[in-house]
Write an enzyme that holds these catalytic residues in place. Structure first.
Site, mmCIF file in Angstrom:
data_model
loop_
_atom_site.group_PDB
_atom_site.id
_atom_site.type_symbol
_atom_site.label_atom_id
_atom_site.label_comp_id
_atom_site.label_asym_id
_atom_site.label_seq_id
_atom_site.Cartn_x
_atom_site.Cartn_y
_atom_site.Cartn_z
ATOM 1 N N ASP A 113 0.850 -1.193 0.000
ATOM 2 C CA ASP A 113 0.000 0.000 0.000
ATOM 3 C C ASP A 113 0.888 1.246 0.000
ATOM 4 O O ASP A 113 1.861 1.320 0.755
ATOM 5 C CB ASP A 113 -0.892 -0.017 1.245
ATOM 6 C CG ASP A 113 -1.960 1.049 1.201
ATOM 7 O OD1 ASP A 113 -3.038 0.776 0.652
ATOM 8 O OD2 ASP A 113 -1.724 2.159 1.712
ATOM 9 N N ILE A 114 0.544 2.223 -0.849
ATOM 10 C CA ILE A 114 1.319 3.475 -0.902
ATOM 11 C C ILE A 114 0.971 4.322 0.319
ATOM 12 O O ILE A 114 -0.198 4.602 0.576
ATOM 13 C CB ILE A 114 1.016 4.265 -2.189
ATOM 14 C CG1 ILE A 114 1.370 3.415 -3.424
ATOM 15 C CG2 ILE A 114 1.790 5.580 -2.216
ATOM 16 C CD1 ILE A 114 0.975 4.047 -4.746
ATOM 17 N N GLU A 156 -4.818 2.435 -4.253
ATOM 18 C CA GLU A 156 -3.356 2.535 -4.115
ATOM 19 C C GLU A 156 -2.775 1.234 -3.581
ATOM 20 O O GLU A 156 -1.672 1.207 -3.048
ATOM 21 C CB GLU A 156 -2.982 3.701 -3.186
ATOM 22 C CG GLU A 156 -3.328 3.532 -1.731
ATOM 23 C CD GLU A 156 -4.732 4.001 -1.365
ATOM 24 O OE1 GLU A 156 -4.930 4.335 -0.195
ATOM 25 O OE2 GLU A 156 -5.615 4.039 -2.244
#
Length: 239
Positions: A113-114, A156
């Site tokens: 996950d960003i 994301e």
């Protein structure tokens, strides 16, 4: 045919255009038929009109089939790949897990996950957010191979599936991915403004026993949440 087929194969393999390859193979088959026909009836000019019609009709059919196949491939890719990053999508991700489960293959499932992705969209705009997604996807795809598959499974959120790779090696690769993402610099791609550093949190679960597919995802998700709780920009290995 014994002498010409190997030569034809060599010539066709050097041509990059699919349509040209198809046309050459088509004309080759017709020439063989014409040659045999000429030997049998001993009058090659007798059916010249039929030959010409065959060449014209077969050429048209080759073009029609080529474009039909291309359209089918494009439609298939739209259904199985993410429109922005061109990575395989969630449906392909689910299908992959089902195959691995049926074959009872040991594998590792990582969810990435960003960090603070919402900040990119809120502080700048969605174009910058898309640029961040594209740059991260490029890093992930650079690690993709026969035994490593990458997917975009949500906004994301990305996933990586490692098939029958040593668990220590999997963790080393994920660390390399984390560090590679950390080096991304998109400031020079923007006209103004400075984007904060891009980092990712990663949770990985090593699958040794087989159960419901959702359990695999849940295990990797739990590890991802721990990575975020611990301060982000890190890898956590799940139970």
């Amino acid at each position: 045919m014994v002498f010409t087929l190997p030569m034809l194969k060599y010539i066709v393999s050097k041509i990059n255009s699919d349509i040209i390859q198809l046309l050459i193979l088509n004309y080759y088959c017709l020439l063989i038929g014409n040659f045999l026909n000429a030997i049998i009836i001993k009058n090659p000019l007798r059916d010249i009109n039929i030959y010409l019609h065959l060449y014209v009709i077969s050429t048209i059919l080759v073009f029609v089939l080529y474009y039909m196949i291309n359209d089918i491939k494009k439609m298939q890719k739209k259904a199985t790949h993410d429109y922005l990053t061109k990575m395989k999508n969630r449906s392909e991700f689910q299908a992959k897990l089902e195959v691995l489960q049926k074959k009872k293959k040991i594998f590792s499932l990582a969810i990435l996950d960003i960090d603070y992705f919402k900040v990119f969209n809120d502080s700048f705009n969605h174009l910058v957010g898309d640029l961040v997604l594209l740059e991260v996807s490029k890093v992930l795809l650079s690690f993709e191979g026969n035994k490593i598959n990458c997917y975009r499974i949500g906004g994301e959120e990305f996933s990586l599936v490692f098939e029958e790779i040593n668990f220590v090696e999997v963790e080393n690769k994920l660390e390399k991915i984390r560090l590679a993402v950390q080096k991304i610099n998109i400031d020079e791609m923007l006209l103004d403004g400075e984007v904060r550093g891009i980092t990712v949190s990663i949770g990985v679960s090593h699958i040794k026993t087989f159960s419901n597919i959702e359990n695999y995802i849940s295990s990797a998700d739990d590890a991802l949440y721990k990575a975020k709780e611990n301060g982000r920009n890190q890898l956590v290995v799940g139970k």
